[in-house]
Design a protein around this motif. Structure first.
Motif, PDB file in Angstrom:
ATOM      1  N   ALA A 124       0.827  -1.387  -0.245  1.00  0.00           N
ATOM      2  CA  ALA A 124      -0.195   0.356   0.338  1.00  0.00           C
ATOM      3  C   ALA A 124       0.849   1.161   0.270  1.00  0.00           C
ATOM      4  N   GLY A 125       2.321   0.969  -0.156  1.00  0.00           N
ATOM      5  CA  GLY A 125       2.979   2.526   0.251  1.00  0.00           C
ATOM      6  C   GLY A 125       3.722   2.555   1.377  1.00  0.00           C
ATOM      7  N   PRO A 126       5.037   2.057   1.478  1.00  0.00           N
ATOM      8  CA  PRO A 126       6.153   2.697  -0.085  1.00  0.00           C
ATOM      9  C   PRO A 126       5.422   1.497  -1.480  1.00  0.00           C
ATOM     10  N   CYS A 127       5.799   1.636  -2.585  1.00  0.00           N
ATOM     11  CA  CYS A 127       4.994   0.431  -3.017  1.00  0.00           C
ATOM     12  C   CYS A 127       5.760   0.636  -4.287  1.00  0.00           C
ATOM     13  N   ILE A 128       5.325   0.054  -4.956  1.00  0.00           N
ATOM     14  CA  ILE A 128       6.043  -1.137  -6.380  1.00  0.00           C
ATOM     15  C   ILE A 128       5.445   0.655  -7.094  1.00  0.00           C
ATOM     16  N   GLY A 163       1.749  12.874  -1.328  1.00  0.00           N
ATOM     17  CA  GLY A 163       3.350  11.993  -0.586  1.00  0.00           C
ATOM     18  C   GLY A 163       4.085  11.229  -1.675  1.00  0.00           C
ATOM     19  N   ALA A 164       4.753  11.012  -2.024  1.00  0.00           N
ATOM     20  CA  ALA A 164       5.332  11.056  -2.946  1.00  0.00           C
ATOM     21  C   ALA A 164       4.980   8.719  -3.158  1.00  0.00           C
ATOM     22  N   GLN A 165       5.366   8.921  -1.901  1.00  0.00           N
ATOM     23  CA  GLN A 165       5.135   7.370  -1.427  1.00  0.00           C
ATOM     24  C   GLN A 165       4.510   6.410  -2.235  1.00  0.00           C
ATOM     25  N   LYS A 166       3.042   6.874  -2.933  1.00  0.00           N
ATOM     26  CA  LYS A 166       2.178   6.056  -3.097  1.00  0.00           C
ATOM     27  C   LYS A 166       1.853   5.761  -5.137  1.00  0.00           C
ATOM     28  N   ASN A 167       2.587   6.342  -5.908  1.00  0.00           N
ATOM     29  CA  ASN A 167       2.077   6.619  -7.184  1.00  0.00           C
ATOM     30  C   ASN A 167       3.370   7.799  -7.989  1.00  0.00           C
ATOM     31  N   MET A 168       4.102   7.684  -7.270  1.00  0.00           N
ATOM     32  CA  MET A 168       5.719   9.036  -7.568  1.00  0.00           C
ATOM     33  C   MET A 168       7.179   8.100  -7.456  1.00  0.00           C
ATOM     34  N   GLY A 169       7.428   8.027  -6.265  1.00  0.00           N
ATOM     35  CA  GLY A 169       8.404   7.478  -6.161  1.00  0.00           C
ATOM     36  C   GLY A 169       9.182   7.509  -4.607  1.00  0.00           C
ATOM     37  N   ASN A 191      -2.276  -7.863   2.591  1.00  0.00           N
ATOM     38  CA  ASN A 191      -2.574  -7.644   4.146  1.00  0.00           C
ATOM     39  C   ASN A 191      -3.513  -6.684   4.536  1.00  0.00           C
ATOM     40  N   GLY A 192      -4.549  -6.713   4.973  1.00  0.00           N
ATOM     41  CA  GLY A 192      -5.209  -5.151   5.071  1.00  0.00           C
ATOM     42  C   GLY A 192      -4.813  -4.861   6.242  1.00  0.00           C
ATOM     43  N   HIS A 193      -5.479  -3.403   6.006  1.00  0.00           N
ATOM     44  CA  HIS A 193      -4.762  -2.357   7.750  1.00  0.00           C
ATOM     45  C   HIS A 193      -5.601  -3.114   8.528  1.00  0.00           C
ATOM     46  N   ARG A 194      -4.923  -2.301   9.961  1.00  0.00           N
ATOM     47  CA  ARG A 194      -5.370  -3.538  11.379  1.00  0.00           C
ATOM     48  C   ARG A 194      -6.138  -2.892  11.564  1.00  0.00           C
ATOM     49  N   SER A 195      -6.751  -2.084  11.266  1.00  0.00           N
ATOM     50  CA  SER A 195      -8.408  -0.915  11.209  1.00  0.00           C
ATOM     51  C   SER A 195      -9.248  -1.471  10.945  1.00  0.00           C
ATOM     52  N   VAL A 196      -9.028  -2.053   9.212  1.00  0.00           N
ATOM     53  CA  VAL A 196     -10.087  -2.859   8.397  1.00  0.00           C
ATOM     54  C   VAL A 196      -9.941  -4.670   8.507  1.00  0.00           C
ATOM     55  N   GLY A 197      -8.724  -4.940   8.868  1.00  0.00           N
ATOM     56  CA  GLY A 197      -9.142  -5.924   8.199  1.00  0.00           C
ATOM     57  C   GLY A 197      -8.433  -6.816   7.257  1.00  0.00           C
ATOM     58  N   GLY A 198      -8.628  -8.167   7.157  1.00  0.00           N
ATOM     59  CA  GLY A 198      -8.704  -8.803   5.922  1.00  0.00           C
ATOM     60  C   GLY A 198      -8.070  -8.675   4.750  1.00  0.00           C
ATOM     61  N   TYR A 199      -7.857  -8.204   3.513  1.00  0.00           N
ATOM     62  CA  TYR A 199      -6.663  -8.282   2.666  1.00  0.00           C
ATOM     63  C   TYR A 199      -7.066  -5.996   1.948  1.00  0.00           C
ATOM     64  N   ARG A 200      -5.894  -6.540   1.291  1.00  0.00           N
ATOM     65  CA  ARG A 200      -5.445  -5.149   0.500  1.00  0.00           C
ATOM     66  C   ARG A 200      -4.949  -4.964  -0.640  1.00  0.00           C
ATOM     67  N   ALA A 201      -5.950  -4.839  -1.378  1.00  0.00           N
ATOM     68  CA  ALA A 201      -4.487  -5.123  -2.963  1.00  0.00           C
ATOM     69  C   ALA A 201      -4.104  -3.974  -3.451  1.00  0.00           C
ATOM     70  N   SER A 202      -3.210  -3.309  -3.265  1.00  0.00           N
ATOM     71  CA  SER A 202      -2.624  -1.874  -3.922  1.00  0.00           C
ATOM     72  C   SER A 202      -2.047  -2.029  -5.064  1.00  0.00           C
ATOM     73  N   MET A 203      -2.651  -1.632  -6.304  1.00  0.00           N
ATOM     74  CA  MET A 203      -2.656  -1.611  -7.739  1.00  0.00           C
ATOM     75  C   MET A 203      -1.942  -0.423  -8.300  1.00  0.00           C
ATOM     76  N   TYR A 204      -0.969  -0.010  -7.470  1.00  0.00           N
ATOM     77  CA  TYR A 204      -0.742   1.390  -8.308  1.00  0.00           C
ATOM     78  C   TYR A 204      -0.460   1.086  -9.577  1.00  0.00           C
ATOM     79  N   ASN A 205      -0.239   2.687 -10.275  1.00  0.00           N
ATOM     80  CA  ASN A 205       0.761   2.545 -11.840  1.00  0.00           C
ATOM     81  C   ASN A 205       1.258   1.629 -12.674  1.00  0.00           C
ATOM     82  N   ALA A 206       2.484   1.032 -11.204  1.00  0.00           N
ATOM     83  CA  ALA A 206       3.155   0.546 -12.033  1.00  0.00           C
ATOM     84  C   ALA A 206       3.467  -0.685 -11.962  1.00  0.00           C
ATOM     85  N   LEU A 207       1.783  -1.452 -10.881  1.00  0.00           N
ATOM     86  CA  LEU A 207       1.871  -2.575 -11.221  1.00  0.00           C
ATOM     87  C   LEU A 207       1.328  -2.870 -11.826  1.00  0.00           C
ATOM     88  N   PRO A 208       1.737  -3.779 -12.666  1.00  0.00           N
ATOM     89  CA  PRO A 208       1.495  -4.639 -14.303  1.00  0.00           C
ATOM     90  C   PRO A 208       0.055  -5.830 -13.616  1.00  0.00           C
TER      91      PRO A 208
END
Ligand SMILES: *Cc1c(COP(=O)(O)O)cnc(C)c1O
Length: 354
Positions: free
Chosen positions: A8-12, A188-194, A319-336
């Motif tokens: 979810a960040g920093p990320c791909i 913040g840069a670390q999620k879709n930029m750098g 893994n989901g954020h602790r306040s939500v649980g479950g799963y979270r798939a983060s699919m930022y621009n660079a994720l193929p």
């Protein structure tokens, strides 16, 4: 082998950006010096900063429209207070769509009256509030375009004469919007930029200089604008990598091109979540984020099996954020696309086992 990185960040980041960035740490563009060992006042770095600032405005379609792009430090969290410091004279409105909005509200309260114009706290932020009234006497209205933790995303922004301030940390450059409807955007840069360490701020110049309080130089957007984002030593590596990512995006066809890819990735995972009885989505369907898909498993007993299957397939960071649980798939621009495909394959394989 590289894993499928759903962090979810920093990320791909794009593979070619990582290649160029690692080369530049050793030697920048054949100059016989490393990017991180030269002066930020050198002509090489000044050109990098100028390019990064103009690429940001170009990608957002804001060139020549009275906006300035800045690369500041302190993360999006610093912007929670900096926006209020610079823009909040008496009263501002906030839409509370989760943890990040709440943190922004907490800081802004130090500077003036805060009206929470809408909130989705009652259902643990599973939806985006809509149709709320916006008082006309607000200095600005603050929104969070994409709620990284809950997997919700604003699809329609409110129409109002009140200036709009938007935290776009987790969906900047991911979809086409009329960015000129915003007076200030930060991310913040670390999620879709750098890499972490730089924060992009895009500010419409004519909203500055309207508060009466004194603002320390480092906190003052006008100072950073006047100094062309070089008031002090900028985070040179983070700015450089952000520039490379923006160049990559431009070469790909800009936001229009990546939006199409992002929609295909999101459709792939959300249709699996909907059709596969082993899983269910967490966020309200009409507000689902194209960047962060949150979901859970219906039968707890399958959780360990699923986790093992993910591990085996090299799927990382879901893994989901602790306040939500479950799963979270983060699919930022660079994720193929193939990474989303790999995850969906495992989800359908689990259905066959379950
Ligand atoms: C990650 C995130 C933040 C916090 O960013 P920092 O750079 O760690 O301060 C703020 N807002 C949103 C929407 C985020 O996703």
């Amino acid at each position: 082998m590289k894993k499928h990185n759903f962090s979810a960040g920093p990320c791909i980041l794009p593979a070619e950006v990582m290649q160029k960035a690692s080369q530049a740490v050793l030697e920048l563009d054949g100059i016989g010096l490393s990017l991180i060992e030269i002066s930020h006042r050198s002509k090489e770095f000044v050109a990098i900063m100028e390019n990064a600032r103009s690429l940001a405005l170009e990608l957002l379609g804001l060139e020549g429209k009275g906006y300035q792009a800045l690369f500041l430090q302190g993360g999006a969290s610093m912007q929670f207070l900096m926006t209020a410091f610079n823009l909040l004279d008496k009263k501002a409105g906030y839409v509370n769509t989760g943890t990040w909005s709440q943190k922004a509200i907490k800081e802004a309260r130090l500077f003036g009256d805060i009206v929470e114009v809408a909130s989705s706290q009652e259902d643990n932020f599973k939806h985006i509030p809509k149709g709320y009234a916006i008082p006309s006497d607000l200095d600005y209205l603050h929104l969070t375009s994409n709620n990284t933790i809950y997997g919700t995303q604003i699809k329609e922004f409110p129409k109002t004469d009140v200036p709009l301030v938007c935290d776009m940390s987790s969906d900047i450059f991911s979809r086409q919007l009329d960015f000129s409807q915003f007076d200030l955007i930060y991310a913040g840069a670390q999620k879709n930029m750098g890499p972490a360490g730089a924060t992009l701020v895009v500010v419409k110049e004519d909203i500055l200089g309207k508060v009466s309080r004194k603002i320390p130089s480092m906190m003052d957007y006008s100072v950073h604008v006047a100094k062309e984002s070089m008031f002090n030593t900028p985070p040179v590596f983070a700015v450089y990598v952000s520039m490379l990512t923006m160049q990559w995006l431009k070469d790909l066809g800009g936001i229009a091109a990546i939006e199409e890819i992002n929609e295909r990735k999101a459709n792939l995972i959300y249709s699996e979540i909907e059709l596969n009885p082993v899983f269910y989505g967490i966020a309200a369907k009409e507000d689902r984020s194209t960047m962060n898909a949150t979901f859970n498993i219906t039968d707890d007993e399958l959780k360990d099996i699923f986790d093992d299957m993910c591990k085996e397939a090299g799927i990382s960071g879901i893994n989901g954020h602790r306040s939500v649980g479950g799963y979270r798939a983060s699919m930022y621009n660079a994720l193929p696309m193939e990474s989303v495909g790999a995850l969906v394959d495992i989800m359908s394989e689990l259905e066959k086992k379950g």
